[in-house]
Motif scaffolding. Structure first.
Motif, short mmCIF file in Angstrom:
data_model
loop_
_atom_site.label_atom_id
_atom_site.label_comp_id
_atom_site.label_asym_id
_atom_site.label_seq_id
_atom_site.Cartn_x
_atom_site.Cartn_y
_atom_site.Cartn_z
N ILE A 113 0.83 -1.20 0.00
CA ILE A 113 0.00 0.00 0.00
C ILE A 113 0.87 1.25 0.00
O ILE A 113 0.59 2.23 -0.71
N THR A 114 1.93 1.23 0.79
CA THR A 114 2.84 2.37 0.84
C THR A 114 3.44 2.65 -0.53
O THR A 114 3.51 3.80 -0.99
N ARG A 115 3.88 1.61 -1.20
CA ARG A 115 4.47 1.79 -2.53
C ARG A 115 3.43 2.33 -3.51
O ARG A 115 3.74 3.18 -4.35
N ALA A 116 2.20 1.85 -3.39
CA ALA A 116 1.13 2.36 -4.26
C ALA A 116 0.85 3.83 -3.96
O ALA A 116 0.67 4.65 -4.88
N ASN A 117 0.82 4.19 -2.67
CA ASN A 117 0.57 5.58 -2.28
C ASN A 117 1.63 6.52 -2.83
O ASN A 117 1.33 7.63 -3.31
N ILE A 118 2.89 6.11 -2.73
CA ILE A 118 3.98 6.92 -3.26
C ILE A 118 3.80 7.13 -4.76
O ILE A 118 3.95 8.23 -5.28
N SER A 119 3.45 6.06 -5.46
CA SER A 119 3.28 6.14 -6.91
C SER A 119 2.14 7.08 -7.28
O SER A 119 2.26 7.90 -8.19
N ILE A 120 1.02 6.94 -6.58
CA ILE A 120 -0.14 7.79 -6.86
C ILE A 120 0.19 9.26 -6.63
O ILE A 120 -0.26 10.15 -7.36
N ASP A 121 1.03 9.53 -5.64
CA ASP A 121 1.40 10.91 -5.32
C ASP A 121 2.39 11.48 -6.33
O ASP A 121 2.29 12.65 -6.71
N ARG A 122 3.36 10.68 -6.77
CA ARG A 122 4.47 11.22 -7.53
C ARG A 122 4.31 11.15 -9.05
O ARG A 122 4.87 11.99 -9.76
N ILE A 123 3.60 10.16 -9.54
CA ILE A 123 3.55 9.95 -10.99
C ILE A 123 2.91 11.10 -11.75
O ILE A 123 3.35 11.44 -12.85
N PRO A 124 1.87 11.77 -11.23
CA PRO A 124 1.26 12.86 -12.01
C PRO A 124 2.24 13.95 -12.43
O PRO A 124 2.01 14.62 -13.45
N ALA A 125 3.31 14.16 -11.69
CA ALA A 125 4.25 15.24 -12.01
C ALA A 125 5.33 14.83 -13.01
O ALA A 125 6.11 15.68 -13.46
N ILE A 126 5.38 13.57 -13.39
CA ILE A 126 6.42 13.10 -14.30
C ILE A 126 6.08 13.50 -15.73
O ILE A 126 4.93 13.42 -16.15
N GLU A 127 7.10 13.93 -16.46
CA GLU A 127 6.91 14.25 -17.87
C GLU A 127 7.00 12.95 -18.67
O GLU A 127 8.07 12.39 -18.87
N ILE A 128 5.83 12.49 -19.08
CA ILE A 128 5.74 11.19 -19.73
C ILE A 128 4.49 11.18 -20.60
O ILE A 128 3.56 11.96 -20.36
N GLU A 129 4.45 10.32 -21.58
CA GLU A 129 3.29 10.19 -22.43
C GLU A 129 2.04 9.94 -21.59
O GLU A 129 2.05 9.13 -20.67
N GLU A 130 0.97 10.66 -21.90
CA GLU A 130 -0.22 10.63 -21.06
C GLU A 130 -0.80 9.23 -20.91
O GLU A 130 -1.25 8.84 -19.82
N SER A 131 -0.79 8.43 -21.98
CA SER A 131 -1.36 7.09 -21.90
C SER A 131 -0.56 6.21 -20.94
O SER A 131 -1.14 5.38 -20.22
N ILE A 132 0.75 6.39 -20.90
CA ILE A 132 1.59 5.61 -19.99
C ILE A 132 1.36 6.07 -18.55
O ILE A 132 1.29 5.26 -17.61
N LYS A 133 1.23 7.37 -18.37
CA LYS A 133 0.95 7.90 -17.03
C LYS A 133 -0.37 7.37 -16.50
O LYS A 133 -0.47 6.93 -15.34
N ARG A 134 -1.39 7.37 -17.36
CA ARG A 134 -2.69 6.85 -16.95
C ARG A 134 -2.59 5.37 -16.58
O ARG A 134 -3.17 4.93 -15.59
N ARG A 135 -1.86 4.62 -17.38
CA ARG A 135 -1.71 3.18 -17.11
C ARG A 135 -1.03 2.95 -15.77
O ARG A 135 -1.49 2.14 -14.96
N MET A 136 0.06 3.66 -15.51
CA MET A 136 0.78 3.46 -14.25
C MET A 136 -0.08 3.85 -13.05
O MET A 136 -0.07 3.16 -12.02
N LEU A 137 -0.83 4.94 -13.17
CA LEU A 137 -1.72 5.33 -12.08
C LEU A 137 -2.82 4.28 -11.90
O LEU A 137 -3.20 3.95 -10.77
#
Length: 526
Positions: free
Chosen positions: A116-140
């Motif tokens: 859960i902690t790893r998921a929380n970190i990802s949900i918090d940090r991934i939106p700010a990454i400069e990356i293709e939108e479809s990949i960002k959506r998939r990772m979230l």
């Protein structure tokens, strides 16, 4: 083929920086700057996402899957089985003589909160990454799906648990002030996470081969259907299950025996599967269950032996196709393994003289050495037959018996069993419930089914276990099984101590209550 499990290996060292604790969230993160560095590239972000998957089954045998195995031992499908190695912390749980401080409760809780902690970190940090939108959506979507998966496991085992949705909640003093959320609130979060996952994840057919094993839209819909079924939200369960069925993304394996074949990774029926490989350079990247569940006469540890009661359920249905691919019996040939014409289940050290065929690897396909953590046998959490039976059960309770029977028929047709399309009422309900037992036997589903299914408001577990339970009566008054009735190193009375006011939940690990300074309250009876 590049698989998730290989990507997980790459990110282990990075994850240890952020999440190296093995206690429930009792180690604060090392600092925001390290997270900024870690999420500075899309490659690092994906590696972090891959690391969440490592917690689905645990990073070693005791962390998650063994607790699931123990849960199956606490049903009428399995004995604890190993009668040569006294382990009251294992056999006690399966017999409902529970030790609250068992390491298996502790590790299951800790493992899931680290995930859960790893998921929380990802949900918090991934939106700010400069990356293709479809990949960002998939990772979230993956992070939300996995967080829901962990919370669903926790709430089904322990009831209401602390909800943690941001990594800042790990910092002192907040962690010591956490309390248990209500069951309803935990389910609300699970539903919300899975809806986000459904809206963001690709279909299975939209993934390249190298990404097979990642969560998909179908996996999120299937898990949400199971969540709704558990909550008795019948219409929603039926709808979500039907969405998966009609998607065309999955099919029933034509041959039931191929579902758990070591050669059939990500088969047509598999919806959410943790892949394993054999690579002697790395430890703990192969399957555990073929060893922990395997016969002591066949290089295994002997835990989780199928019961004669389960075998009788197959026989009463004339279901030889699934029986031969579910249970191996002492002295008999192993179906699908021409090298074994007389299996050694070692009845002197095995309560039932039976072994789980689904997690058995044929001799010719075993790696050398044949060792725990080095076996390329997949572990399937969700598959289409499960979803069809979720649909059937939900449809029945949603006053749609025609749809219920059509889904039931699809599952039975595969194993050449007739379906009585005139079934109605309680007879139809019981047929669906029995089909779940036969189809999903020894796949760690029975425990949760018996806790949630009710007859006149009484959980079925209370009708099967306990002093007057049907399983206890069968073993103590009826059974003449030559193995179970002669090897009494595991008591024939298993389940007699079940108490419905206590044992529909497992105890909160005492260590977590201490870490919370008493703010987390123990479940009743423990």
């Amino acid at each position: 083929m590049k698989k998730i499990v290989l990507l997980c290996i790459i990110c282990v060292s990075f994850l240890m920086v952020c999440c190296n604790n093995e206690d429930f969230l009792d180690q604060p993160l090392r600092g925001r700057q390290q997270l900024d560095d870690y999420f500075s590239t899309p490659q690092n972000a994906e590696a972090f996402i891959n690391g969440i998957y490592k917690k689905v089954n645990g990073e070693s045998w005791w962390q998650a899957n063994f607790q699931r195995q123990i849960n199956d031992m606490a049903t009428d499908d399995n004995w604890s089985g190993n009668t040569a190695q006294p382990r009251p912390d294992i056999s006690g749980i399966s017999a409902y003589n529970v030790f609250p401080g068992s390491q298996y409760f502790n590790s299951f809780w800790e493992n899931h909160y680290i995930g859960i902690t790893r998921a929380n970190i990802s949900i918090d940090r991934i939106p700010a990454i400069e990356i293709e939108e479809s990949i960002k959506r998939r990772m979230l979507g993956e992070a939300h799906f996995l967080r829901a998966f962990f919370y669903f496991d926790l709430v089904r085992n322990f009831g209401g648990v602390p909800i943690v949705t941001t990594y800042t909640e790990l910092l002192e003093p907040a962690i010591n002030d956490k309390t248990r959320s209500s069951v309803a609130d935990v389910y609300k979060l699970i539903e919300e996470d899975l809806q986000i996952a459904i809206n963001n994840l690709p279909l299975r057919s939209e993934y390249p081969a190298k990404d097979l094993g990642r969560a998909t839209k179908g996996a999120a819909q299937s898990l949400l259907a199971k969540v709704y079924l558990t909550e008795e939200k019948w219409a929603l369960a039926q709808t979500n299950a039907n969405d998966v069925i009609v998607s065309g993304e999955y099919q029933l394996e034509p041959d039931f025996a191929n579902i758990y074949s070591v050669d059939n990774h990500h088969g047509v029926e598999s919806i959410f599967e943790i892949d394993y490989i054999n690579n002697p350079v790395f430890q703990e990247i192969g399957a555990q269950l073929p060893i922990t569940n395997g016969s002591r006469g066949d290089q295994g540890w002997g835990w989780g032996s199928p019961t004669s009661d389960l075998e009788n359920a197959f026989l009463s249905e004339g279901d030889n196709i699934r029986l031969r691919s579910t249970i191996i019996k002492h002295g008999e040939p192993v179906y699908g393994d021409p090298d074994v014409t007389s299996f050694n289940a070692l009845p002197s050290e095995n309560k039932s003289g039976r072994t789980n065929r689904k997690y058995y690897v044929p001799v010719a396909k075993r790696p050398v050495p044949y060792a725990r953590g080095q076996i390329a046998l997949p572990y399937i959490h969700l598959r289409l037959a499960d979803v069809l039976l979720i649909h059937a059960e939900a449809a029945y309770f949603n006053n749609d018996p025609t749809s219920a029977k059509l889904s039931l028929k699809k599952v039975r047709d595969r194993v050449q069993l007739p379906t009585d399309m005139s079934l109605t009422g309680i007879a139809l309900r019981d047929a669906i419930w029995k089909e779940r037992r036969l189809e999903l036997a020894l796949e760690h589903q029975r425990f949760y089914d018996l806790r949630r299914q009710k007859i006149d408001g009484i959980p079925r577990m209370a009708l099967i276990m306990g002093p007057n339970g049907s399983f206890v009566k069968y073993n103590t008054q009826i059974s003449t099984d030559p193995y179970e009735t002669t090897n009494l190193n595991e008591s024939q009375e298993k389940g007699i101590f079940f108490d419905v006011s206590k044992h529909l939940l497992w105890p909160i690990p005492p260590k977590e209550i201490q870490l919370s300074r008493g703010n987390i309250v123990q479940n009743p009876g423990y």
